[in-house]
Structure formats: C-alpha cells, structure tokens
Design a protein around this motif. Structure first.
Motif, PDB file in Angstrom:
ATOM      1  N   VAL A   1       4.939   6.326  -5.259  1.00 44.78           N
ATOM      2  CA  VAL A   1       5.673   4.942  -5.863  1.00 44.78           C
ATOM      3  C   VAL A   1       4.977   3.841  -5.358  1.00 44.78           C
ATOM      4  CG1 VAL A   1       7.934   3.819  -5.997  1.00 44.78           C
ATOM      5  CG2 VAL A   1       7.702   6.431  -6.297  1.00 44.78           C
ATOM      6  N   THR A   2       4.645   3.174  -6.267  1.00 48.00           N
ATOM      7  CA  THR A   2       4.135   1.396  -5.804  1.00 48.00           C
ATOM      8  C   THR A   2       5.121   0.652  -5.707  1.00 48.00           C
ATOM      9  OG1 THR A   2       4.060   0.678  -8.196  1.00 48.00           O
ATOM     10  CG2 THR A   2       2.128   2.158  -7.669  1.00 48.00           C
ATOM     11  N   ASP A   3       4.766  -0.452  -4.991  1.00 47.61           N
ATOM     12  CA  ASP A   3       5.742  -1.570  -4.786  1.00 47.61           C
ATOM     13  C   ASP A   3       5.451  -2.482  -6.059  1.00 47.61           C
ATOM     14  OD1 ASP A   3       3.359  -3.251  -4.413  1.00 47.61           O
ATOM     15  OD2 ASP A   3       4.025  -3.795  -2.346  1.00 47.61           O
ATOM     16  N   GLU A   4       5.797  -3.690  -6.210  1.00 49.19           N
ATOM     17  CA  GLU A   4       5.885  -4.237  -7.509  1.00 49.19           C
ATOM     18  C   GLU A   4       4.495  -4.748  -7.743  1.00 49.19           C
ATOM     19  OE1 GLU A   4       6.831  -8.842  -5.600  1.00 49.19           O
ATOM     20  OE2 GLU A   4       8.598  -7.466  -6.081  1.00 49.19           O
ATOM     21  N   GLY A   5       3.471  -4.619  -6.793  1.00 50.26           N
ATOM     22  CA  GLY A   5       2.046  -5.249  -6.968  1.00 50.26           C
ATOM     23  C   GLY A   5       1.306  -4.200  -8.197  1.00 50.26           C
ATOM     24  N   GLY A   6       1.807  -3.148  -8.467  1.00 49.18           N
ATOM     25  CA  GLY A   6       1.210  -2.199  -9.337  1.00 49.18           C
ATOM     26  C   GLY A   6       0.163  -1.209  -8.738  1.00 49.18           C
ATOM     27  N   VAL A   7      -0.219  -0.188  -9.477  1.00 46.57           N
ATOM     28  CA  VAL A   7      -1.163   0.695  -8.960  1.00 46.57           C
ATOM     29  C   VAL A   7      -2.835  -0.109  -9.131  1.00 46.57           C
ATOM     30  CG1 VAL A   7      -1.881   1.890 -11.014  1.00 46.57           C
ATOM     31  CG2 VAL A   7      -1.759   3.012  -8.840  1.00 46.57           C
ATOM     32  N   ASP A   8      -2.922  -1.072  -9.969  1.00 47.88           N
ATOM     33  CA  ASP A   8      -4.314  -1.348 -10.115  1.00 47.88           C
ATOM     34  C   ASP A   8      -4.270  -2.875  -9.370  1.00 47.88           C
ATOM     35  OD1 ASP A   8      -2.575  -2.251 -11.899  1.00 47.88           O
ATOM     36  OD2 ASP A   8      -3.768  -2.446 -13.641  1.00 47.88           O
ATOM     37  N   ASP A   9      -3.529  -3.050  -8.586  1.00 52.72           N
ATOM     38  CA  ASP A   9      -3.501  -4.409  -7.692  1.00 52.72           C
ATOM     39  C   ASP A   9      -4.894  -4.920  -7.134  1.00 52.72           C
ATOM     40  OD1 ASP A   9      -3.538  -2.554  -5.591  1.00 52.72           O
ATOM     41  OD2 ASP A   9      -1.889  -3.728  -4.733  1.00 52.72           O
ATOM     42  N   LYS A  10      -5.938  -3.924  -7.097  1.00 49.57           N
ATOM     43  CA  LYS A  10      -7.284  -4.303  -6.417  1.00 49.57           C
ATOM     44  C   LYS A  10      -7.005  -4.585  -4.827  1.00 49.57           C
ATOM     45  CE  LYS A  10      -9.000  -6.252 -10.494  1.00 49.57           C
ATOM     46  NZ  LYS A  10      -9.715  -7.610 -11.003  1.00 49.57           N
ATOM     47  N   SER A  11      -5.686  -3.919  -4.393  1.00 52.12           N
ATOM     48  CA  SER A  11      -5.629  -3.814  -3.060  1.00 52.12           C
ATOM     49  C   SER A  11      -4.765  -2.933  -2.572  1.00 52.12           C
ATOM     50  CB  SER A  11      -4.616  -5.361  -2.734  1.00 52.12           C
ATOM     51  OG  SER A  11      -4.221  -5.764  -1.416  1.00 52.12           O
ATOM     52  N   PHE A  12      -3.570  -2.895  -2.164  1.00 53.21           N
ATOM     53  CA  PHE A  12      -2.948  -1.979  -1.079  1.00 53.21           C
ATOM     54  C   PHE A  12      -2.524  -0.767  -1.912  1.00 53.21           C
ATOM     55  CE2 PHE A  12       1.034  -0.624   0.968  1.00 53.21           C
ATOM     56  CZ  PHE A  12       0.632  -0.444   2.291  1.00 53.21           C
ATOM     57  N   ASN A  13      -1.798  -1.015  -3.241  1.00 55.97           N
ATOM     58  CA  ASN A  13      -1.297   0.069  -3.996  1.00 55.97           C
ATOM     59  C   ASN A  13      -2.417   0.927  -4.545  1.00 55.97           C
ATOM     60  OD1 ASN A  13       1.776  -0.050  -4.393  1.00 55.97           O
ATOM     61  ND2 ASN A  13       0.958  -2.154  -4.960  1.00 55.97           N
ATOM     62  N   GLN A  14      -3.549   0.174  -4.760  1.00 51.50           N
ATOM     63  CA  GLN A  14      -5.024   0.749  -5.418  1.00 51.50           C
ATOM     64  C   GLN A  14      -5.531   1.651  -4.430  1.00 51.50           C
ATOM     65  OE1 GLN A  14      -7.144  -1.546  -7.963  1.00 51.50           O
ATOM     66  NE2 GLN A  14      -9.087  -0.557  -7.391  1.00 51.50           N
ATOM     67  N   SER A  15      -5.338   1.089  -3.016  1.00 49.89           N
ATOM     68  CA  SER A  15      -6.145   1.958  -1.994  1.00 49.89           C
ATOM     69  C   SER A  15      -5.328   3.319  -1.793  1.00 49.89           C
ATOM     70  CB  SER A  15      -6.205   1.000  -0.881  1.00 49.89           C
ATOM     71  OG  SER A  15      -6.841   1.742   0.161  1.00 49.89           O
ATOM     72  N   SER A  16      -4.029   3.247  -1.821  1.00 50.16           N
ATOM     73  CA  SER A  16      -2.954   4.313  -1.644  1.00 50.16           C
ATOM     74  C   SER A  16      -3.459   5.230  -2.932  1.00 50.16           C
ATOM     75  CB  SER A  16      -1.718   4.080  -1.721  1.00 50.16           C
ATOM     76  OG  SER A  16      -1.314   2.960  -0.740  1.00 50.16           O
ATOM     77  N   TRP A  17      -3.664   4.881  -4.121  1.00 46.82           N
ATOM     78  CA  TRP A  17      -3.686   5.677  -5.249  1.00 46.82           C
ATOM     79  C   TRP A  17      -5.181   6.348  -5.155  1.00 46.82           C
ATOM     80  CZ3 TRP A  17      -1.943   8.764  -8.373  1.00 46.82           C
ATOM     81  CH2 TRP A  17      -2.621   8.974  -9.599  1.00 46.82           C
ATOM     82  N   GLU A  18      -6.214   5.614  -4.727  1.00 51.48           N
ATOM     83  CA  GLU A  18      -7.548   6.157  -4.426  1.00 51.48           C
ATOM     84  C   GLU A  18      -7.413   7.568  -3.483  1.00 51.48           C
ATOM     85  OE1 GLU A  18      -9.948   2.150  -5.557  1.00 51.48           O
ATOM     86  OE2 GLU A  18      -9.668   2.908  -3.458  1.00 51.48           O
ATOM     87  N   GLY A  19      -6.719   7.357  -2.373  1.00 54.23           N
ATOM     88  CA  GLY A  19      -6.412   8.283  -1.588  1.00 54.23           C
ATOM     89  C   GLY A  19      -5.811   9.603  -2.095  1.00 54.23           C
ATOM     90  N   LEU A  20      -4.677   9.301  -2.959  1.00 48.44           N
ATOM     91  CA  LEU A  20      -4.013  10.383  -3.418  1.00 48.44           C
ATOM     92  C   LEU A  20      -4.854  11.053  -4.594  1.00 48.44           C
ATOM     93  CD1 LEU A  20      -1.403  12.127  -3.613  1.00 48.44           C
ATOM     94  CD2 LEU A  20      -0.411  10.338  -5.338  1.00 48.44           C
TER      95      LEU A  20
END
Length: 370
Positions: free
Chosen positions: A55-74
C-alpha cells in the motif's frame, strides 16, 4: 522487539534483474489491487503460491522516489518467481490518509500472505490491521510497529545524508545550501541533520536553509520554496520530500533552461533521480541519496516465501552494508574530488570514527565538536 542487521549482497539482487520501470499503472486504477486473491491462476504459472502486496502513501506508486522504489522491488520479486501484477503481487494506491486502512483491509481480505505499508504515515493503520489479522504478515517501511506479525524496515538515512552534505560542501560555490523536507517528523529530521552535519564537517561556515513543504505530494509548494532558495544564492538543494521533491527539480530545470550557465544543483533522494534532472544534454542532479527500499522489499518477501518471515524484528539497512549510498551517475558533476571526499567520510562512519547525529539536539552537540 528483536533487531536484525541484514547484509545486502547487491550482486545477487542485480542478477535477479531489478525492474526499472514503474509500470504499475496510473491513478485511474483508483486504489487498484489484488486480482484473483493474489494467487496463481491458469494465466499465471508462477513458481509459488505465496503472494505479496503493498500500500503506497499519498505520494503514489509513480512518485519517482520512495513508493516507486518499493514497487520496483516488489516487481523484481514477482519477476524472480514468475508471477505477474494481479496474479501473485500487486499494490493499492492511497490518495490520502483516509485510504490507508481500507486499502490494507481489502488486501488482507483478498488473501495476500504479506502486505507492505510504504512509509511511516501508515504506522497506525498497519498497527490496527495487524492486530485484527494475526494470521497475515505485514511489513512497515521507515518506522517500527511492535507486533509479532509485523517486520519493521528501517534505514540509516542520517548516514547517507551526511555523505550528501559532504558532496554538497565540496561542490558549492556560494557556501549556501538548502534542504527541503516533506513533513517535519522524526524520520525526515534524520535526513535534515545528517545533511547539515556532513556539510559543516567539510566547512563549518556553510549555511543551510531548512524548510518543509508540509506533505509529500505538493510539488507546486516545493517549487516555490526552491525558487526562494535559489534566488537567495543557495546553489544546491537536497530534498527529502517524496513526490513533492519533483517541484525542486522543476524549478532547477526551468532556471537552467533560461540560463545554461547557471550552476545550480539538486540532490535527489530514495532512488537515483538522475533522470529527473535531465534537460537535453545538461543535468541538474548532482547526486542522489539512495535507500535500497527496493532490495529490502524483495529481501523481506523472499524471507516470507522461505518460511523465515522476520515478524517482530527490526531490519536495519545502513551505510556499512550498502543499505544507503550516494549515486555517482552524473560523472561530470560528481567529480573525482567529491567522490574521494565522500569515500573518506564513508570509511570514518563505517569505522565508527564519526557518530552521525539523528536529532536536532544531537546536531547541536555535533556542531560544538567541529
């Protein structure tokens, strides 16, 4: 709560082929997630029945930062095991705080074995859903939740940020730097004080202007802050603001377009943000303080898959095991002199010759020792 330090053998994970594109879809998927209860189907002949979601925070999965890195790992974990989005792994996007608990609850109901909450903002929601669902495993990134079915992933952001401060101090021509944070919190304070400590270790006379956006999504507000900072001759800004940090990049690129000789820089965060700084053949990204959130997500997912889920543990990813590091992608800007200075201070930190501050009070004591 037990604490475990994981040594990251990056070459192993590189061989798994980390997915570099955040192809999770657009916001139009509206808190998308879960298909087929996260399990294998005839369309998905993956090598495991184990399923993972985030589950992402409010930045979204394509935030080019933290959420995106997590999604890339998954994504990398899913690819490693022959799975596909919606059939073995998935994400749910949160547009604001009110989405956290419903997203976690829905993914739990969909039958995922392990669910990540990306960011400290999900701490309360993870605590509640973990207590209500003791048979499901959860993991929280960037904070600690004390529960037997929750693995807490933390990073030494202050150490990586210290090196970012060293790089900035070696690069600046004005001796005036800027720091733009998302929300003023214990976590982002680690970025702030680490950066200041690193810069002042090189030159105690350096000035650092510190300002906060108030959230991790308002790129326009971050752009205004950057406008004022650059206008005040602060030639390098380090941001720890998630998707809001895109506003810092936008301002730097606008100024560079108007005056190609204008030497201003941005230091990115969480993932290598070299691409975000591109303007034709120029690039305003000096370096990025990278957190291997992607590797941590992949590692914890594999631990769960292998029956060794670290429930109740704190997993620490630090400088000494490459859990955080500075990117050297911009070889022209990130000179050998800067790289040499960063390496020197890195060794001092690893050898415990330098105790990098984590709080503002720690920073006050640190500055007195300079």
């Amino acid at each position: 709560m037990k604490s475990r330090k994981l040594i990251l053998i990056l070459t192993i994970f590189i061989s798994f082929g980390l997915v570099l594109a955040a192809c999770g879809g657009s916001n139009n998927e509206d808190k998308s997630s879960g298909g087929n209860d996260g399990k294998k189907t005839e369309e998905n002949e993956g090598s495991t029945d184990y399923s993972v979601a985030m589950v992402t925070d409010e930045g979204g999965v394509d935030d080019k930062s933290f959420n995106q890195s997590s999604w890339e790992g998954l994504q990398a974990w899913g690819e490693e095991h022959g799975l596909s989005k919606g059939n073995g792994y998935d994400y749910a996007q949160s547009n604001d705080e009110s989405d956290y608990l419903p997203n976690l609850t829905r993914l739990t109901r969909d039958g995922y074995n392990l669910i990540f909450g990306v960011g400290y903002l999900l701490e309360d929601a993870i605590s509640k859903v973990a207590e209500q669902n003791p048979d499901t495993n959860f993991s929280i990134v960037d904070t600690v939740v004390e529960a037997p079915n929750v693995a807490s992933i933390t990073f030494a952001e202050n150490e990586g940020s210290f090196l970012a401060g060293v790089a900035a101090a070696k690069k600046t021509k004005t001796n005036k730097l800027g720091f733009v944070g998302g929300m003023d919190s214990d976590l982002i304070t680690k970025f702030e004080v680490g950066f200041v400590a690193g810069a002042k270790s090189v030159n105690p006379d350096i000035e650092v202007d510190i300002q906060y956006v108030g959230d991790f999504s308002s790129a326009d507000d971050a752009k205004l802050i950057a406008t004022r900072m650059y206008g005040d001759d602060r030639d390098i800004i380090y941001h720890a603001a998630g998707a809001a940090g895109n506003g810092v990049f936008n301002q730097a690129k606008d100024m560079k377009k108007n005056d190609p000789n204008n030497e201003i820089w941005v230091i990115g965060v969480d993932r290598d943000q070299h691409e975000e700084g591109k303007i034709g053949e120029d690039n305003v990204t000096l370096t990025s303080m990278v957190k291997r959130v992607d590797v941590s997500v992949q590692e914890v997912s594999n631990l769960g898959l292998n029956g060794d889920f670290p429930g109740g543990e704190i997993l620490e990813f630090a400088l000494k095991d490459d859990g955080v590091y500075l990117a050297d992608t911009n070889e022209e800007a990130y000179t050998e002199e800067i790289a040499s200075a960063v390496d020197e201070w890195k060794e001092k930190i690893i050898n415990e010759e330098v105790d990098v501050p984590q709080t503002r009070k720690d920073l006050e004591e640190f500055e007195k020792s300079l």
